[in-house]
Design an enzyme around this catalytic site. Structure first.
Site, PDB file in Angstrom:
ATOM      1  CG  HIS A 204      -0.246   0.397   2.481  1.00  0.00           C
ATOM      2  ND1 HIS A 204       0.515  -0.476   3.186  1.00  0.00           N
ATOM      3  CD2 HIS A 204      -0.188   1.579   3.156  1.00  0.00           C
ATOM      4  CE1 HIS A 204       1.008   0.123   4.253  1.00  0.00           C
ATOM      5  NE2 HIS A 204       0.610   1.370   4.265  1.00  0.00           N
TER       6      HIS A 204
HETATM    7  C1  UD1 Z   1      -1.985   6.108   5.294  1.00  0.00           C
HETATM    8  C2  UD1 Z   1      -0.672   6.628   5.875  1.00  0.00           C
HETATM    9  C3  UD1 Z   1       0.352   5.506   5.886  1.00  0.00           C
HETATM   10  C4  UD1 Z   1      -0.171   4.285   6.580  1.00  0.00           C
HETATM   11  C5  UD1 Z   1      -1.493   3.870   5.966  1.00  0.00           C
HETATM   12  C6  UD1 Z   1      -2.066   2.695   6.703  1.00  0.00           C
HETATM   13  C7  UD1 Z   1      -0.196   9.016   5.410  1.00  0.00           C
HETATM   14  C8  UD1 Z   1       0.617   9.949   4.606  1.00  0.00           C
HETATM   15  N1  UD1 Z   1      -0.105   7.709   5.068  1.00  0.00           N
HETATM   16  O1  UD1 Z   1      -1.748   5.760   3.950  1.00  0.00           O
HETATM   17  O2  UD1 Z   1       1.499   5.942   6.591  1.00  0.00           O
HETATM   18  O3  UD1 Z   1       0.759   3.228   6.464  1.00  0.00           O
HETATM   19  O4  UD1 Z   1      -2.397   4.984   6.032  1.00  0.00           O
HETATM   20  O5  UD1 Z   1      -3.145   2.145   6.053  1.00  0.00           O
HETATM   21  O6  UD1 Z   1      -0.877   9.420   6.329  1.00  0.00           O
HETATM   22  N2  UD1 Z   1      -8.790   5.232   0.669  1.00  0.00           N
HETATM   23  C9  UD1 Z   1     -10.040   4.660   0.612  1.00  0.00           C
HETATM   24  N3  UD1 Z   1     -10.706   4.488   1.790  1.00  0.00           N
HETATM   25  C10 UD1 Z   1     -10.201   4.857   2.992  1.00  0.00           C
HETATM   26  C11 UD1 Z   1      -8.944   5.464   3.030  1.00  0.00           C
HETATM   27  C12 UD1 Z   1      -8.229   5.633   1.864  1.00  0.00           C
HETATM   28  O7  UD1 Z   1     -10.529   4.299  -0.438  1.00  0.00           O
HETATM   29  O8  UD1 Z   1     -10.880   4.642   4.019  1.00  0.00           O
HETATM   30  C13 UD1 Z   1      -8.019   5.369  -0.591  1.00  0.00           C
HETATM   31  C14 UD1 Z   1      -8.278   6.646  -1.340  1.00  0.00           C
HETATM   32  O9  UD1 Z   1      -8.155   6.367  -2.698  1.00  0.00           O
HETATM   33  C15 UD1 Z   1      -7.131   7.512  -0.860  1.00  0.00           C
HETATM   34  C16 UD1 Z   1      -6.004   6.520  -0.751  1.00  0.00           C
HETATM   35  O10 UD1 Z   1      -6.620   5.333  -0.296  1.00  0.00           O
HETATM   36  O11 UD1 Z   1      -6.846   8.557  -1.723  1.00  0.00           O
HETATM   37  C17 UD1 Z   1      -4.885   6.934   0.175  1.00  0.00           C
HETATM   38  O12 UD1 Z   1      -5.402   7.186   1.493  1.00  0.00           O
HETATM   39  P1  UD1 Z   1      -4.551   8.078   2.519  1.00  0.00           P
HETATM   40  O13 UD1 Z   1      -5.274   8.179   3.792  1.00  0.00           O
HETATM   41  O14 UD1 Z   1      -4.121   9.332   1.860  1.00  0.00           O
HETATM   42  O15 UD1 Z   1      -3.203   7.272   2.724  1.00  0.00           O
HETATM   43  P2  UD1 Z   1      -2.931   5.717   2.906  1.00  0.00           P
HETATM   44  O16 UD1 Z   1      -2.347   5.198   1.652  1.00  0.00           O
HETATM   45  O17 UD1 Z   1      -4.115   5.019   3.489  1.00  0.00           O
END
Ligand code: UD1
Length: 359
Positions: A204
Site C-alpha cells: 500500500h
Molecule cells: C496512510 C498513511 C500511511 C499508513 C497507511 C495505513 C499518510 C501519509 N499515510 O496511507 O502511513 O501506512 O495509512 O493504512 O498518512 N482510501 C479509501 N478508503 C479509505 C482510506 C483511503 O478508499 O478509508 C483510498 C483513497 O483512494 C485515498 C487513498 O486510499 O486517496 C490513500 O489514502 P490516505 O489516507 O491518503 O493514505 P494511505 O495510503 O491510506
C-alpha cells in the site's frame, strides 16, 4: 488527568486498542478524536468493535486528499476541539498525516504533546511517513519510544531527554489476539486452501503503488510465486490498480479486502510467511513467528532483520526467479527471538509515563 488521543488511519486504531484499554482501568478522562483519514468500515469501524473501543468523542470526517489539503483540513478541524477540551496531554500516534496535524494543532496552542511510536526512522526523506514522524518528534514534549533503537535515534537528534522507552503497544494487541485465535482454533477465510502452504501479502505504500511500472512488476512477482498468495488489498492499492488497468488477482495471487485484526492474525498464524511493505505487518509477522519479506529498501523495524526473520527486497523482479521464490517461501529461522519490542504491557507504561510527566 485528561488525555486527548488523535487517530485517523488503520494502524493508529490498532495502537489505540492497547491505549484505550489501559485508560479504561483508570480514573483518567480519555477523549478520542478520529480525523476520518480512513473511512471505509474495514479500515476504521471494525477496530472500534473488535477492541471494544468506545465510539470516538469527535469524528472530523476529513477523508482522502492531497497531503496539504488533507493535513490542513485536519488542522483546522482539530484546533477548536483542543481549544475546548484543554487536555493535560494530546497523544498522537505513529507517522500519518493525522499524526502531524494533531501535533501541530497542539503545539500552536501550547498544549503538551506526547508522541507514541517516537524515534522510528527510515532515513528515507522521500517517504511521507518520514516527514511526519521527524517533524512530530521535534515538536513533541514527550517521546514514547517503542524500542532502544528508537531512543538512540532521538538522542542522536538532541531529543534524548524527552524520550522514554515504553515498549511497543502493538505487542499488547498482537499477543492478546494471538492467544484468543489459538484458544478458539480459529482458521482464516481467504478464498484459498489455507491447509496447504500459502503466503499473506499486502502492498500500500505510495512509493510502491504510485508508479505504474513498479506496481505492475511487484504484482507480477507475487503472481509468479510457487505457493498461493492471499493479497489483502488496501483501497489505495485497489484504486491505483484500477487506474493503471492492472489485475490484482492473477497467477498465484488471490486478492481480498483488508481483514479485521483477529482475522489477520489468524491468517498470518496459518501462513508460511508474509510479503509486505507495511510497517505493522512486518512486526506482526515477527511477533507471530513467521518469516517476512519486505518490499522496500529499508525498514524502521530493524530488530526484525535479526537472524533473517525479515528480509528487504525492493525489486523482486530484478532477482533471479529461483532466488526470489526461495526467499519468499523460506522457512522460519530457528534462532530464539529476544523481546526487542517489550513484554506486552506497553499500554499501561504509556499511561504511567504520561502521569509521571504531567506538568
Ligand atoms: C496512510 C498513511 C500511511 C499508513 C497507511 C495505513 C499518510 C501519509 N499515510 O496511507 O502511513 O501506512 O495509512 O493504512 O498518512 N482510501 C479509501 N478508503 C479509505 C482510506 C483511503 O478508499 O478509508 C483510498 C483513497 O483512494 C485515498 C487513498 O486510499 O486517496 C490513500 O489514502 P490516505 O489516507 O491518503 O493514505 P494511505 O495510503 O491510506
Amino acid at each position: 488527568m485528561k488525555v486527548v488521543s488523535i487517530v485517523g488511519a488503520r494502524p493508529q486504531l490498532v495502537k489505540l486498542g492497547a491505549v484505550a484499554q489501559a485508560f479504561a482501568g483508570t480514573a483518567h478522562r480519555h477523549v478520542v478524536v478520529h480525523t476520518g483519514q480512513h473511512y471505509d468500515p474495514e479500515l476504521s469501524d471494525v477496530f472500534f468493535t473488535e477492541f471494544g473501543i468506545p465510539a470516538p468523542d469527535f469524528h472530523l470526517g476529513i477523508g482522502s486528499g492531497g497531503h496539504g489539503a488533507q493535513t490542513g483540513a485536519m488542522l483546522a478541524a482539530i484546533d477548536p476541539i483542543l481549544e475546548q477540551e484543554q487536555p493535560d496531554w494530546v497523544l498522537v500516534y505513529g507517522d500519518t498525516n493525522s499524526t502531524i496535524a494533531g501535533a501541530l494543532s497542539a503545539v500552536k496552542q501550547h498544549l503538551p504533546v506526547a508522541h507514541l511510536e517516537a524515534g522510528l526512522r527510515s532515513f528515507n526523506r522521500r517517504m511521507p511517513e518520514e516527514h511526519n514522524r521527524v517533524l512530530t518528534d521535534h515538536c513533541a514534549d514527550l517521546l514514547l519510544a517503542p524500542t532502544e533503537a528508537a531512543v538512540h535515534h532521538l538522542a542522536a537528534e538532541g531529543l534524548g531527554d524527552r524520550a522514554v522507552n515504553v515498549g511497543d503497544v502493538m505487542v499488547d494487541v498482537c499477543h492478546r489476539t494471538r492467544d484468543a485465535v489459538l484458544a478458539a482454533g480459529q482458521r482464516p477465510e481467504l478464498g484459498i486452501d489455507t491447509d496447504a502452504p500459502f503466503l499473506v501479502a499486502t502492498l500500500h505504500r505510495a512509493e510502491n503503488t504510485d508508479d505504474p511500472e513498479l506496481l505492475a512488476a511487484l504484482i507480477e512477482s507475487m503472481a509468479n510465486l510457487p505457493v498461493p498468495v492471499a493479497l489483502l488489498a488496501h483501497p489505495r492499492l485497489q484504486a491505483k490498480a484500477d487506474q493503471y488497468g492492472l489485475k490484482l488477482t492473477q497467477g498465484a495471487v488471490t486478492a481480498a479486502k483488508p481483514l479485521p485484526y483477529r482475522e489477520l492474525v489468524a491468517a498470518v498464524l496459518a501462513s508460511q510467511g508474509v510479503v509486505t511493505d507495511s510497517g505493522g505487518l512486518q512486526k506482526e509477522a515477527y511477533l507471530l513467528g513467521r518469516p517476512c519479506t519486505t518490499l522496500r529498501t529499508e525498514t524502521e523495524w530493524v530488530e526484525t532483520l535479526e537472524d533473517g526473520w525479515n528480509a528487504l527486497v525492493a525489486r523482486p523482479d530484478r532477482l533471479a526467479a529461483a532466488d526470489w521464490h526461495a526467499l519468499a517461501v523460506r522457512p522460519a529461522p530457528t534462532a530464539p527471538q529476544g523481546q526487542p519490542y517489550g513484554d506486552g504491557h506497553a499500554g499501561a507504561a504509556v499511561v504511567a509515563t504520561l502521569e509521571q510527566h504531567l506538568r
